[in-house]
Enzyme design. Structure first.
Site, mmCIF file in Angstrom:
data_model
loop_
_atom_site.group_PDB
_atom_site.id
_atom_site.type_symbol
_atom_site.label_atom_id
_atom_site.label_comp_id
_atom_site.label_asym_id
_atom_site.label_seq_id
_atom_site.Cartn_x
_atom_site.Cartn_y
_atom_site.Cartn_z
ATOM 1 N N GLU A 1 -5.033 46.405 -32.997
ATOM 2 C CA GLU A 1 -4.424 45.105 -32.696
ATOM 3 C C GLU A 1 -5.459 44.168 -32.090
ATOM 4 O O GLU A 1 -6.394 44.626 -31.422
ATOM 5 C CB GLU A 1 -3.319 45.276 -31.653
ATOM 6 C CG GLU A 1 -2.225 46.232 -32.037
ATOM 7 C CD GLU A 1 -1.135 46.236 -30.979
ATOM 8 O OE1 GLU A 1 -1.333 46.833 -29.910
ATOM 9 O OE2 GLU A 1 -0.088 45.608 -31.218
ATOM 10 N N ASN B 1 9.315 44.640 -33.747
ATOM 11 C CA ASN B 1 9.197 45.145 -32.376
ATOM 12 C C ASN B 1 10.584 45.382 -31.804
ATOM 13 O O ASN B 1 11.456 44.527 -31.920
ATOM 14 C CB ASN B 1 8.481 44.115 -31.509
ATOM 15 C CG ASN B 1 7.011 44.013 -31.887
ATOM 16 O OD1 ASN B 1 6.222 44.883 -31.548
ATOM 17 N ND2 ASN B 1 6.664 42.974 -32.619
ATOM 18 N N GLU C 1 8.378 49.194 -34.354
ATOM 19 C CA GLU C 1 7.343 49.345 -33.319
ATOM 20 C C GLU C 1 7.984 49.505 -31.943
ATOM 21 O O GLU C 1 8.836 48.717 -31.554
ATOM 22 C CB GLU C 1 6.422 48.118 -33.301
ATOM 23 C CG GLU C 1 5.622 47.948 -34.563
ATOM 24 C CD GLU C 1 4.492 46.938 -34.402
ATOM 25 O OE1 GLU C 1 4.268 46.449 -33.278
ATOM 26 O OE2 GLU C 1 3.842 46.645 -35.422
ATOM 27 N N ASP D 1 3.420 51.391 -30.273
ATOM 28 C CA ASP D 1 2.711 50.122 -30.038
ATOM 29 C C ASP D 1 1.865 50.202 -28.762
ATOM 30 O O ASP D 1 2.146 51.011 -27.869
ATOM 31 C CB ASP D 1 3.764 49.007 -29.895
ATOM 32 C CG ASP D 1 3.221 47.647 -30.262
ATOM 33 O OD1 ASP D 1 2.012 47.528 -30.491
ATOM 34 O OD2 ASP D 1 4.026 46.687 -30.319
ATOM 35 N N GLU E 1 3.512 41.957 -39.148
ATOM 36 C CA GLU E 1 4.267 42.277 -37.943
ATOM 37 C C GLU E 1 5.116 41.055 -37.615
ATOM 38 O O GLU E 1 4.627 39.918 -37.657
ATOM 39 C CB GLU E 1 3.351 42.598 -36.749
ATOM 40 C CG GLU E 1 4.193 42.808 -35.499
ATOM 41 C CD GLU E 1 3.440 43.314 -34.276
ATOM 42 O OE1 GLU E 1 2.202 43.429 -34.338
ATOM 43 O OE2 GLU E 1 4.110 43.602 -33.269
HETATM 44 P P1 C2E Z 1 2.779 43.183 -29.669
HETATM 45 O O1 C2E Z 1 3.840 43.829 -30.461
HETATM 46 O O2 C2E Z 1 1.674 44.056 -29.221
HETATM 47 O O3 C2E Z 1 2.240 41.994 -30.539
HETATM 48 C C1 C2E Z 1 0.939 41.611 -30.578
HETATM 49 C C2 C2E Z 1 0.700 40.423 -29.720
HETATM 50 O O4 C2E Z 1 -0.678 40.112 -29.769
HETATM 51 C C3 C2E Z 1 1.388 39.154 -30.196
HETATM 52 O O5 C2E Z 1 1.683 38.383 -29.081
HETATM 53 C C4 C2E Z 1 0.322 38.490 -31.020
HETATM 54 O O6 C2E Z 1 0.523 37.084 -31.129
HETATM 55 C C5 C2E Z 1 -0.871 38.792 -30.201
HETATM 56 N N1 C2E Z 1 -2.072 38.776 -31.012
HETATM 57 C C6 C2E Z 1 -2.191 39.091 -32.329
HETATM 58 N N2 C2E Z 1 -3.469 38.985 -32.745
HETATM 59 C C7 C2E Z 1 -4.191 38.630 -31.666
HETATM 60 C C8 C2E Z 1 -5.594 38.382 -31.452
HETATM 61 O O7 C2E Z 1 -6.430 38.490 -32.354
HETATM 62 N N3 C2E Z 1 -5.969 38.064 -30.198
HETATM 63 C C9 C2E Z 1 -5.069 37.941 -29.171
HETATM 64 N N4 C2E Z 1 -5.534 37.622 -27.969
HETATM 65 N N5 C2E Z 1 -3.745 38.177 -29.346
HETATM 66 C C10 C2E Z 1 -3.312 38.493 -30.568
HETATM 67 P P2 C2E Z 1 3.089 37.703 -28.896
HETATM 68 O O8 C2E Z 1 3.583 37.155 -30.173
HETATM 69 O O9 C2E Z 1 2.978 36.826 -27.717
HETATM 70 O O10 C2E Z 1 3.978 38.954 -28.551
HETATM 71 C C11 C2E Z 1 3.830 39.625 -27.362
HETATM 72 C C12 C2E Z 1 4.691 40.831 -27.305
HETATM 73 O O11 C2E Z 1 6.059 40.504 -27.295
HETATM 74 C C13 C2E Z 1 4.541 41.717 -28.518
HETATM 75 O O12 C2E Z 1 3.387 42.505 -28.382
HETATM 76 C C14 C2E Z 1 5.809 42.538 -28.472
HETATM 77 O O13 C2E Z 1 5.674 43.619 -27.581
HETATM 78 C C15 C2E Z 1 6.783 41.560 -27.869
HETATM 79 N N6 C2E Z 1 7.636 41.048 -28.945
HETATM 80 C C16 C2E Z 1 7.392 40.127 -29.884
HETATM 81 N N7 C2E Z 1 8.441 39.951 -30.697
HETATM 82 C C17 C2E Z 1 9.405 40.789 -30.262
HETATM 83 C C18 C2E Z 1 10.751 41.084 -30.679
HETATM 84 O O14 C2E Z 1 11.277 40.563 -31.663
HETATM 85 N N8 C2E Z 1 11.426 42.012 -29.969
HETATM 86 C C19 C2E Z 1 10.894 42.629 -28.902
HETATM 87 N N9 C2E Z 1 11.634 43.521 -28.263
HETATM 88 N N10 C2E Z 1 9.649 42.404 -28.472
HETATM 89 C C20 C2E Z 1 8.909 41.475 -29.157
HETATM 90 MG MG MG Z 2 0.936 45.716 -29.557
HETATM 91 MG MG MG Z 3 4.035 45.115 -31.809
#
Ligand code: C2E
Ligand code: MG
Ligand code: MG
Length: 532
Positions: A210, A91, A123, A153, A36
């Site tokens: 996730e 995403n 996603e 998602d 991802e």
């Molecule tokens: P998401 O798509 O649900 O991504 C999963 C989030 O959970 C990611 O946070 C990831 O770092 C975190 N995560 C993964 N494994 C674990 C785990 O085992 N435990 C915990 N506590 N967390 C975990 P992140 O990177 O902070 O991203 C947060 C959200 O930001 C993402 O949720 C997604 O909705 C959004 N996002 C990230 N990149 C993009 C992007 O390029 N474009 C857009 N529009 N949204 C993005």
């Molecule tokens: Mg997610």
């Molecule tokens: Mg995601």
């Protein structure tokens, strides 16, 4: 730490938005299925900044399209180190699904790298979809026509509407991490995850959990039928230069799980489809040569197969929802204790049960019954699974055999001659009662070489020698030796025996008899003395 809008704009202008890659892994085999892509802002002073600090700002200020382009372009540059069939999941903000230009944008981003769109997953979180579902649907259909797959998602949070699942062409369902984190400690979360996974399976969707942080969570998810997982247990979001190492790493197989081969992103959910499992179970149920039923905690029939229904004398439909006591009141007192023990978690197998015959001319049937508690994923007993095998014929045959064996033994024992059986190695395996009468040694003491206890010490060696010769040659044995009788001192006996040969010509057993020849030996002795 908050980053303001200027920073996002600046970050975009300075080409500082970078992708991180979080591994997505097949739970069953531990094999990598893809990554991802998670956006990060590479701040010159603060380092990598998380998306929570800039995504909504970018969305609100019309910068999200540029952000996605920057993330995608850089992520696709990693294509050379992403072997088939690894996928990349991006995403998108919900608003982006309203732009007809989106499919073209993705095509453009992937073009230079040559990364196939069939390995791209888009996603979308549910909240974004509510505004203009019709437009979102058109864009989604176009994306799929290009080969991309769609993932819903964070399922289970926000605007969790099942409506989206049927309104948009999703291929993948991502179970929100809030349920996963509490799943192993909270029964409700586990039930919700089980229900979401089941929903995904019945809609033919691949399910991804996730936020999998522990092996225990991964094991539970696998047991619940979830296909893929991502989270810290499998790997934190990594930078592009770390990809080759992740790709080359050995699969993270769960303890005690068998690896499967040939996993592809598509279709792996099929093997666990509940409808298929149900259909298979139903076929097993109906065809089994065994009576089967499942009872709930109130001992009501949840299911029963035709065979058991027939054994009990009513059609299947008559049982469903009724209690065992209502349906088989005559037998209930005898089986209730076993059912109660099973409800306490104890499994019992091969409990013999005599089933009274309804027909006065027919004897009672004999059944072997097994009672097994059925546990839910939390280990609670939710019912009892009962299996009934009709062993009436076998039981009768065994009884008849036992009776005929008893009869034979009785006849052999009554026989005044001493009869014996010996194995091919020269060990006595059986002797009739006449031997005990003569020597006082019972069958147990006589076994193997125990009979030598009764033989005169001077005769032991020549007797054994002659016996060994017989065993060796396979010719009939004819020996004479003295035995210590219970009441008449040493007495001469004659033991004769012949081998029984098996189908391959090998000696299976020896059978023979012992007769008292004392009078004859004395006569011969006297004659010899006379002659002398
Ligand atoms: P998401 O798509 O649900 O991504 C999963 C989030 O959970 C990611 O946070 C990831 O770092 C975190 N995560 C993964 N494994 C674990 C785990 O085992 N435990 C915990 N506590 N967390 C975990 P992140 O990177 O902070 O991203 C947060 C959200 O930001 C993402 O949720 C997604 O909705 C959004 N996002 C990230 N990149 C993009 C992007 O390029 N474009 C857009 N529009 N949204 C993005
Ligand atoms: Mg997610
Ligand atoms: Mg995601």
């Amino acid at each position: 730490m908050l980053v303001d809008l200027i920073d996002v704009r600046q970050a975009l202008e300075h080409d500082e938005i970078v992708p991180c890659f979080q591994p997505i892994v097949e739970l069953r085999s531990g094999r990598l299925a893809g990554f991802e892509i998670l956006a990060r802002a590479q701040h010159p002073d603060l380092g990598l900044i998380l998306p929570e600090n800039f995504i909504s700002l970018a969305e609100d200020n019309g910068l999200i399209g540029s952000l996605t382009r920057q993330v995608m372009r850089k992520a696709f540059m990693s294509a050379p180190v992403l072997p088939e069939p690894l996928v990349l999941a991006f995403n998108l903000s919900p608003v982006q699904l309203h732009y007809h230009s989106l499919p073209l944008q993705i095509c453009e981003a992937a073009k230079d790298s040559g990364f196939p769109l069939q390995r791209v997953v888009v996603e979308i979180t549910e909240s974004a979809l509510v505004n203009n579902l019709k437009r979102a649907r058109q864009v989604a259909i176009e994306l799929r026509a290009m080969g991309c797959r769609m993932a819903l998602d964070d399922f289970g949070t926000g605007y969790s509407s099942l409506w989206h699942l049927q309104a948009l062409p999703f291929d993948v369902l991502k179970v929100d991490q809030s349920f996963i984190s509490s799943m192993t400690s909270k029964r409700e979360s586990r039930k919700i995850v089980a229900a979401i996974v089941g929903l995904g399976q019945s809609l033919d969707l691949i399910t991804i959990a996730e936020g999998v942080e522990t092996e225990e969570q991964a094991e539970t998810l696998l047991r619940l039928g979830c296909t893929l997982g991502q989270g810290w247990f499998y790997g934190r979001p990594a930078t592009a230069d770390q990809i080759p190492e992740i790709v080359a790493a050995a699969p993270r197989v769960l303890t005690g799980r068998m690896s499967t081969h040939g996993f592809g992103w598509v279709g792996s959910g099929l093997e666990a489809l509940p409808t298929q499992r149900l259909a298979q179970l139903q076929a097993l149920y109906d065809g089994a040569p065994v009576g089967l039923c499942f009872l709930d905690r109130n001992l009501r029939y949840v299911s029963i197969n035709r065979r058991l229904a027939a054994m009990n004398g009513a059609p299947v439909a008559a049982y469903l929802g009724k209690t065992v006591e209502e349906m088989i009141p005559g037998m209930f007192p005898a089986i209730e204790p076993y059912l109660r023990r099973a409800l306490q978690g104890e499994g019992m197998e091969e409990v013999q049960f005599s089933r009274p015959s309804n027909d006065p001319v027919k004897p009672d049937a004999t059944n072997l019954v097994s009672y097994q508690p059925a546990l839910d994923e939390a280990g609670e007993v939710i019912g009892v699974s009962v299996a009934v095998v009709d062993i009436t014929e076998r039981y009768r045959a065994e009884q008849a055999l036992r009776e005929s064996e008893d009869c034979l033994r009785y006849m052999v024992n009554l026989n005044p001659n001493i009869q014996w059986a010996m194995d091919s190695q020269g060990n006595f395996v059986d002797v009739n009662y006449g031997w005990e009468l003569l020597t006082g040694l019972n069958r147990e003491r006589t076994r193997n070489l125990g009979w030598l206890e009764a033989v005169h010490p001077e005769d032991v060696e020549p007797t054994m020698k002659a016996l060994q010769e017989g065993l060796h040659s396979g010719k009939p044995i004819d020996l004479e030796y003295r035995v210590k009788s219970v009441d008449r001192g040493w007495r001469w006996v004659r033991s004769r025996g012949s081998p029984r040969v098996g189908p391959m010509g090998q000696i299976v057993h020896w059978y023979g008899s012992v007769e008292d020849v004392h009078e004859r030996r004395q006569l011969e002795e006297a004659q010899r003395k006379d002659v002398a």
